[in-house]
Design an enzyme around this catalytic site. Structure first.
Site, short mmCIF file in Angstrom:
data_model
loop_
_atom_site.label_atom_id
_atom_site.label_comp_id
_atom_site.label_asym_id
_atom_site.label_seq_id
_atom_site.Cartn_x
_atom_site.Cartn_y
_atom_site.Cartn_z
N GLY A 190 -9.26 4.18 -13.96
CA GLY A 190 -8.21 3.47 -14.41
C GLY A 190 -7.22 4.21 -15.24
O GLY A 190 -6.01 3.82 -15.33
N GLY A 224 -10.26 9.33 -10.91
CA GLY A 224 -10.00 9.90 -9.68
C GLY A 224 -8.28 10.82 -9.65
O GLY A 224 -8.24 11.94 -9.62
N CYS A 240 4.87 5.46 16.78
CA CYS A 240 5.99 4.33 17.35
C CYS A 240 5.82 3.15 16.70
O CYS A 240 5.35 1.98 16.98
CB CYS A 240 5.33 4.05 18.78
SG CYS A 240 5.42 5.77 19.84
#
Length: 422
Positions: A261, A297, A373
């Site tokens: 968080g 993280g 693409c």
């Protein structure tokens, strides 16, 4: 069907090249000169990640622990750099478990040891399969954050079969978190965790399962929060709720996992104040014998990485300039998926084949696109660039988290991005 593009960067300008660390500029130029093909690479600085971990860890009281969320960046060099400076790792797959075990192995830089000799790993994630749970139980991880009653039954069955007991924390989707700020509140339908009204029934059933050692709770309701005050209030609420629930159900509370968080200031916001956060949570100690786990993280690794891709062409189309990259969302999907402006720096590369025209765009707004693409292969729109030429490198700072791990590398089958440590 509408096409998803990142928001326009206008009127922002690209970062100057010297905003990139000198060591990064030198290494990218070296890689570009040595490569026989157009360059597309992630470059990671392990010391930057380690410094973030040390900063956060130093601000926290002893009862608060830092477990790096491997999903943010699973490159082995990054894990090795972080291992000495975190208390463990959070994993969500068999692959991540293997990487964490390698980084924490005896002789590696991390200690690898959790409570009672367990592996310093906590496991999370919805819909864990029996093979995943079996590997976690066999590895004797510190705890498995269980997402449902059925998952508890499965963990118990695996543990009994293996002749052991699995340490488990129950993941809860709280009905309401009385905290304001940049938080995702609970009480909404979700595939994650057990809804709070169902917790008493699930805990009663869990107490009957022979293969479980219920150590506490996992509550993950915050996301990308830059406000240290509200994040501290969230931690305090998690501690109070867990202590009250454990006491009401006769649980020996040993672990309170508040998830991740902590946010990253991508766009020049005020960074998260780790010192203030540590000062505030010091007043919120858990019951004796319990510890609080945080699973950052992106906060630890976002600024330790750079994604760089060579400009293969520069085009003008009906008054709009485009820098075409050897790469794109097959390497770096974050700007499109998260709907953010992820700014760049242009690193000039002087080498260019003799006899070929070298298109460029100068002092104008440029849209940066990839080699796929699909028009969705757009990484940055309408950013003002002083000069970009075919053969230069476009470099995305703050690409150390959710970069390669979050991309779609198999679409069209182009070569993968290289990944290397600085």
């Amino acid at each position: 069907m509408s096409v998803e593009f990142p928001p326009s960067a206008a009127p922002r300008s690209a970062y100057p090249a010297d905003a990139l660390p000198e060591a990064v500029r030198e290494r990218l130029r070296e890689l570009s000169a040595r490569s026989e093909e157009p360059l597309a690479t992630y470059l990671y600085d392990g010391e930057v990640a380690a410094g973030r971990a040390r900063e956060l860890r130093a601000a926290l009281p002893e009862w608060a622990q830092v477990y790096y969320a491997v999903k943010a960046n699973s490159f082995p060099g990054v894990l090795a750099a972080l291992a000495p400076h975190v208390d463990g790792f959070e994993v969500a797959s068999r692959s991540e478990l293997a990487l964490a075990r390698e980084a924490l192995a005896p002789g590696a830089t991390g200690s690898g040891s959790g409570p009672a000799g367990t592996l310093a790993v906590v496991a999370a994630g919805p819909a864990k399969s029996v093979p995943v749970l079996t590997d976690l139980v066999r590895a004797e991880v510190e705890s498995i954050n269980a997402e449902s009653l059925l998952e508890l039954h499965r963990i118990s069955a695996v543990a009994v079969e293996q002749g052991t007991t699995a340490r488990v924390a129950l993941r809860v989707n709280p009905q309401n978190i009385p905290v304001t700020g940049s938080l995702h509140m609970g009480g909404e339908p979700s595939q994650f965790g057990v809804p709070e009204p169902d917790v008493p029934e699930v805990l009663t059933e869990a107490a009957r399962l022979p293969g479980l050692d219920l150590v506490g709770f996992h509550i993950h309701a915050a996301s990308n929060n830059l406000d240290a005050v509200s994040q501290a209030a969230y931690l305090r609420w998690c501690v109070e709720w867990s202590a009250a629930t454990a006491a009401a159900h006769g649980i020996e509370l040993r672990q309170i996992d508040i998830g991740g968080g902590i946010g990253v200031n991508f766009e020049g916001e005020e960074p998260f104040d780790t010192t203030r956060f540590g000062e505030l949570i010091a007043r919120s100690a858990p019951p004796e014998g319990a510890r609080v786990i945080m699973e950052p993280g992106r906060f630890l690794v976002a600024d330790c990485g750079w994604y760089a891709a060579e400009v293969t062409d520069v085009k003008s189309s009906y008054g709009h300039a485009y820098a075409m990259l050897r790469g794109g969302i097959n390497h770096f999907q974050l700007p499109t998926s998260w709907d953010i402006v992820h700014n760049v720096a242009v690193l000039p590369i002087d080498a260019w084949p003799a006899g070929l025209p070298r298109p460029e765009a100068a002092r104008t707004r440029v849209t940066v696109v990839g080699e796929l693409c699909t028009p969705e292969d757009t990484l940055l729109r309408e950013v003002h660039i002083d000069r970009v030429r075919a053969g230069d490198l476009v470099v995305f700072p703050y690409s150390g988290s959710y970069g390669w791990e979050f991309a779609m590398p198999h679409f069209l089958g182009h070569p993968a991005a290289e990944r290397t440590m600085l």
